[in-house]
Design a protein around this motif. Structure first.
Motif, PDB file in Angstrom:
ATOM      1  N   ILE A 159      16.584 124.447  44.713  1.00 39.04           N
ATOM      2  CA  ILE A 159      15.955 123.600  43.685  1.00 39.04           C
ATOM      3  C   ILE A 159      16.836 122.390  43.394  1.00 39.04           C
ATOM      4  O   ILE A 159      16.358 121.255  43.259  1.00 39.04           O
ATOM      5  CB  ILE A 159      15.705 124.415  42.399  1.00 39.04           C
ATOM      6  N   ALA A 160      18.160 122.646  43.289  1.00 41.74           N
ATOM      7  CA  ALA A 160      19.084 121.538  43.001  1.00 41.74           C
ATOM      8  C   ALA A 160      19.060 120.507  44.125  1.00 41.74           C
ATOM      9  O   ALA A 160      19.030 119.295  43.864  1.00 41.74           O
ATOM     10  CB  ALA A 160      20.495 122.088  42.816  1.00 41.74           C
ATOM     11  N   GLY A 167      15.863 118.660  44.016  1.00 41.89           N
ATOM     12  CA  GLY A 167      15.847 117.861  42.786  1.00 41.89           C
ATOM     13  C   GLY A 167      16.752 116.648  42.847  1.00 41.89           C
ATOM     14  O   GLY A 167      16.535 115.666  42.146  1.00 41.89           O
ATOM     15  N   LEU A 168      17.769 116.700  43.701  1.00 48.04           N
ATOM     16  CA  LEU A 168      18.707 115.579  43.818  1.00 48.04           C
ATOM     17  C   LEU A 168      18.262 114.555  44.866  1.00 48.04           C
ATOM     18  O   LEU A 168      18.803 113.446  44.912  1.00 48.04           O
ATOM     19  CB  LEU A 168      20.105 116.100  44.173  1.00 48.04           C
ATOM     20  N   PRO A 220      15.504 112.655  45.107  1.00 47.33           N
ATOM     21  CA  PRO A 220      15.059 111.358  44.563  1.00 47.33           C
ATOM     22  C   PRO A 220      16.231 110.472  44.142  1.00 47.33           C
ATOM     23  O   PRO A 220      16.204 109.265  44.365  1.00 47.33           O
ATOM     24  CB  PRO A 220      14.205 111.742  43.342  1.00 47.33           C
ATOM     25  N   ALA A 221      17.270 111.093  43.556  1.00 42.12           N
ATOM     26  CA  ALA A 221      18.431 110.304  43.120  1.00 42.12           C
ATOM     27  C   ALA A 221      19.151 109.719  44.330  1.00 42.12           C
ATOM     28  O   ALA A 221      19.556 108.547  44.317  1.00 42.12           O
ATOM     29  CB  ALA A 221      19.386 111.178  42.312  1.00 42.12           C
ATOM     30  N   SER A 259      16.817 106.948  45.916  1.00 39.20           N
ATOM     31  CA  SER A 259      16.702 105.769  45.053  1.00 39.20           C
ATOM     32  C   SER A 259      18.052 105.074  44.909  1.00 39.20           C
ATOM     33  O   SER A 259      18.110 103.853  44.735  1.00 39.20           O
ATOM     34  CB  SER A 259      16.135 106.135  43.686  1.00 39.20           C
ATOM     35  N   GLY A 260      19.145 105.832  44.995  1.00 35.46           N
ATOM     36  CA  GLY A 260      20.473 105.224  44.947  1.00 35.46           C
ATOM     37  C   GLY A 260      20.715 104.324  46.142  1.00 35.46           C
ATOM     38  O   GLY A 260      21.225 103.198  46.002  1.00 35.46           O
ATOM     39  N   LEU A 316       6.100 115.597  31.729  1.00 38.28           N
ATOM     40  CA  LEU A 316       7.345 115.477  30.963  1.00 38.28           C
ATOM     41  C   LEU A 316       7.081 115.739  29.481  1.00 38.28           C
ATOM     42  O   LEU A 316       7.879 116.392  28.801  1.00 38.28           O
ATOM     43  CB  LEU A 316       7.945 114.085  31.150  1.00 38.28           C
ATOM     44  N   LEU A 357       8.756 118.643  27.274  1.00 38.07           N
ATOM     45  CA  LEU A 357       9.585 118.278  26.122  1.00 38.07           C
ATOM     46  C   LEU A 357       9.242 119.146  24.907  1.00 38.07           C
ATOM     47  O   LEU A 357      10.128 119.572  24.176  1.00 38.07           O
ATOM     48  CB  LEU A 357       9.377 116.798  25.792  1.00 38.07           C
ATOM     49  N   LEU A 395      14.914 115.096  28.828  1.00 38.43           N
ATOM     50  CA  LEU A 395      13.458 115.042  29.007  1.00 38.43           C
ATOM     51  C   LEU A 395      12.857 113.891  28.206  1.00 38.43           C
ATOM     52  O   LEU A 395      11.978 113.177  28.700  1.00 38.43           O
ATOM     53  CB  LEU A 395      12.831 116.371  28.565  1.00 38.43           C
ATOM     54  N   LEU A 400      13.732 110.743  30.002  1.00 41.61           N
ATOM     55  CA  LEU A 400      12.925 110.610  31.219  1.00 41.61           C
ATOM     56  C   LEU A 400      11.505 110.168  30.872  1.00 41.61           C
ATOM     57  O   LEU A 400      10.923 109.313  31.548  1.00 41.61           O
ATOM     58  CB  LEU A 400      12.885 111.946  31.974  1.00 41.61           C
ATOM     59  N   PHE A 418      16.701 104.319  39.830  1.00 44.13           N
ATOM     60  CA  PHE A 418      17.850 105.142  40.180  1.00 44.13           C
ATOM     61  C   PHE A 418      18.403 105.851  38.943  1.00 44.13           C
ATOM     62  O   PHE A 418      18.736 107.044  38.990  1.00 44.13           O
ATOM     63  CB  PHE A 418      18.932 104.276  40.836  1.00 44.13           C
ATOM     64  N   ALA A 426      16.056 108.636  38.192  1.00 42.17           N
ATOM     65  CA  ALA A 426      16.145 109.722  39.174  1.00 42.17           C
ATOM     66  C   ALA A 426      17.449 110.510  39.017  1.00 42.17           C
ATOM     67  O   ALA A 426      17.480 111.725  39.241  1.00 42.17           O
ATOM     68  CB  ALA A 426      16.037 109.156  40.591  1.00 42.17           C
ATOM     69  N   LEU A 427      18.507 109.820  38.608  1.00 39.25           N
ATOM     70  CA  LEU A 427      19.791 110.492  38.394  1.00 39.25           C
ATOM     71  C   LEU A 427      19.665 111.506  37.250  1.00 39.25           C
ATOM     72  O   LEU A 427      20.146 112.644  37.335  1.00 39.25           O
ATOM     73  CB  LEU A 427      20.838 109.429  38.049  1.00 39.25           C
ATOM     74  N   LEU A 453      16.868 112.825  36.365  1.00 40.90           N
ATOM     75  CA  LEU A 453      15.948 113.849  36.882  1.00 40.90           C
ATOM     76  C   LEU A 453      16.743 114.924  37.631  1.00 40.90           C
ATOM     77  O   LEU A 453      16.452 116.120  37.531  1.00 40.90           O
ATOM     78  CB  LEU A 453      14.937 113.191  37.824  1.00 40.90           C
ATOM     79  N   GLY A 454      17.772 114.497  38.364  1.00 45.40           N
ATOM     80  CA  GLY A 454      18.641 115.450  39.052  1.00 45.40           C
ATOM     81  C   GLY A 454      19.342 116.367  38.055  1.00 45.40           C
ATOM     82  O   GLY A 454      19.498 117.560  38.298  1.00 45.40           O
ATOM     83  N   HIS A 480      17.498 119.386  36.980  1.00 47.53           N
ATOM     84  CA  HIS A 480      17.316 120.376  38.043  1.00 47.53           C
ATOM     85  C   HIS A 480      18.539 121.251  38.232  1.00 47.53           C
ATOM     86  O   HIS A 480      18.431 122.357  38.731  1.00 47.53           O
ATOM     87  CB  HIS A 480      16.989 119.689  39.377  1.00 47.53           C
ATOM     88  N   ILE A 481      19.732 120.736  37.859  1.00 51.18           N
ATOM     89  CA  ILE A 481      20.932 121.500  38.194  1.00 51.18           C
ATOM     90  C   ILE A 481      21.441 122.359  37.035  1.00 51.18           C
ATOM     91  O   ILE A 481      22.213 123.268  37.241  1.00 51.18           O
ATOM     92  CB  ILE A 481      22.073 120.584  38.705  1.00 51.18           C
TER      93      ILE A 481
END
Lengths: 285, 245
Positions: A7-8, A11-12, A14-15, A18-19, A275, A279, B163, B166, B199, B202-203, B205-206, B209-210
């Motif tokens: 999942i991590a 989930g990472l 997109p970052a 996009s980075g 979202l 929330l 959240l 975001l 970015f 998305a950061l 968003l990461g 997830h973790i």
């Protein structure tokens, strides 16, 4: 149960992507536009989104509509981007004051032309003043026998297209020119790209109405051609046959094909709704 | 017509007093509430004077950013009652507001570029900065809990802040895209500002997830905050793209 590490990682993604895009955009957005606009990239992104959706659903110990929406939204959004990229026809239209509708416009790939869905004529250019803002240019466009005022943020909507005001032009603007590339003749608009056998396409970058010359660019090489002049790029022979410069003021308009946009914004809306539900979701007991 | 900066200086003084009295709940709430009210009043009066919401210049954007930080910090304090995160958001907000008033300088309202005359403008800016406020509050919360292990680290708080951020920044990005589509004819063009806002989003968003512990949460929020600062200020200073002021 899906592992938290998987999942991590997903989930990472997109970052990470996009980075890379964010850093690349600092050097010019064109490379990012080309990479992310390709069908292969979009198909891959859609598959990754579907994978994320499946993982999210499988990881849920109980019903969580917000999480599902949050992961379904990107699938819809990216599918919309893919379809819009393939099907929509947007671009740029130059209209000269008082001239007849050209019947076509330059596609946003700057290579092909497309048929204008309806004839459009430029009838007038004026200004409008809104309190708190500097004066804005306004163009009066004739479509289907009716006159419409178009300015910034107030486009003309017709035949599934939005026609937006880009910028005004002065008399002397390069309307079109004829270029002989080896034995093939092209009628080109200003900035329009034309393919040649060697290397990337050629396009006009500037014009000089008084000297009746057009500036052409190929890779990093730039040169000026007068009417009747010849130039050689690699082994390709170029001859400028003629050029028409606008006698009157005009306007460059953006023709925006919005017929395929709704799924893009619908997908984004699903993400926001997901979202919102997450929330205000009560923590599990 | 000019709008006086006196209200902002008074707001700054109120927030400084609230930070000094952080250990006393009653005075903190009153002073912070007063500071926020004065900033909102300044915004309203400047809007009436200029006939447009004051979100376009660097000075106005920094003032709005400080308001978002103060507002989020204030709400967080009302919900959790923890004074150190409140103190942290106050210090951060005071720094931003002081930087807006002093080095950047007060600028009277001027007539704007007519391309900004759109209802999307206000929605886009307000949503984006509200999101930035949530991210800033998350940074302060995570950092405070990293250094004071006695505090009750409730992972739900940074998660909810993330959240909310975001949602709000996401709304800012989407309304920006809708505005660009109706104004420039392209909903997304990978402009540096757009790309770095995405970015930043998305950061974060990461992050959700973790599900990190204290140390990683603080580190992650620092990265998000740096990305946010570059989006907000760095792009403008380096004069890249269309999104600069």
């Amino acid at each position: 149960m899906t592992s938290s590490k998987a999942i991590a990682i997903v989930g990472l993604l997109p970052a990470l992507l996009s980075g890379v895009a964010a850093v690349a955009s600092l050097f010019g957005p064109e490379s990012v536009q080309a990479a992310t606009g390709s069908g292969v990239f979009l198909a891959g992104a859609i598959l990754a989104s579907i994978l994320a959706l499946i993982m999210a659903v499988r990881a849920l110990p109980r019903r969580n509509p917000g999480l599902v929406l949050l992961h379904f939204g990107p699938v819809v959004l990216l599918a919309g981007v893919l379809v819009a990229g393939q099907q929509s026809k947007s671009g740029y239209l130059f209209l000269e004051l008082g001239a007849a509708s050209p019947g076509f416009f330059l596609r946003d790939d700057l290579r092909q032309i497309a048929e204008l869905p309806v004839p459009v004529q430029l009838q007038g250019i004026e200004q409008q003043q809104q309190r708190g803002f500097r004066p804005a240019p306004v163009v009066r466009l004739a479509v289907d026998g009716r006159t419409h005022r178009v300015t910034y943020n107030q486009p003309l909507v017709t035949a599934g297209r939005r026609i937006l005001l880009g910028q005004l032009t002065e008399p002397g603007f390069l309307a079109e020119y004829e270029l002989l590339v080896d034995s093939t003749e092209y009628l080109l608009l200003h900035n329009q790209q034309v393919a040649i056998p060697q290397g990337p396409p050629l396009h006009s970058f500037g014009y000089d109405q008084e000297g009746q010359k057009i500036g052409l660019a190929h890779c990093r090489e730039r040169f000026w051609l007068g009417i009747g002049d010849t130039a050689t790029v690699g082994s390709t022979r170029l001859v400028l046959r003629s050029a028409r410069f606008a006698a009157n003021p005009g306007a460059i308009l953006v023709v925006n094909d919005t017929r395929y946009r709704p799924p893009i914004f619908a997908g984004a809306g699903l993400v926001l709704l997901g979202l919102l539900l997450q929330l205000f979701r009560r923590p599990q007991q | 017509m000019n709008s006086s900066p006196v209200l902002l200086y008074l707001a700054l003084a109120a927030h400084i007093a609230a930070a000094i009295l952080a250990s006393r709940r009653g005075p903190t709430i009153v002073l912070s509430g007063l500071g926020i009210t004065l900033q909102v009043l300044f915004t309203v009066l400047r809007t009436l004077a200029a006939c447009v919401l004051p979100f376009a210049s660097r000075f106005e954007a920094m003032a709005l950013f400080s308001l978002a930080i103060f507002g989020t910090g204030f709400l967080l304090y009302l919900v959790t009652g923890q004074r150190w995160p409140k103190f942290g958001t106050d210090i951060l907000g005071i720094t931003i507001l002081a930087a807006a008033l002093l080095p950047v300088g007060f600028h009277p309202g001027t007539a704007l570029n007519p391309i900004l005359a759109s209802p999307w403008f206000s929605v886009h800016i307000l949503a984006a900065f509200a999101g930035y406020g949530c991210f800033a509050a998350g940074l302060v919360w995570s950092t405070v809990h990293l250094f004071d292990r006695r505090l009750d680290f409730n992972p739900a708080v940074p998660s909810k802040l993330a959240l909310a951020g975001l949602l709000l920044l996401g709304a800012g990005i989407i309304t920006g895209a809708a505005w660009a589509d109706s104004s420039w004819g392209r909903y997304w063009s990978w402009d540096p500002k757009e790309s770095w806002a995405l970015f930043t989003w998305a950061l974060m968003l990461g992050f959700v997830h973790i599900r990190p512990g204290r140390k990683l949460a603080a580190t992650w929020h620092v990265l998000v905050f740096l990305a946010m600062l570059f989006t907000f200020i760095g792009i403008n200073l380096l004069k890249w793209g269309l999104h600069r002021y």
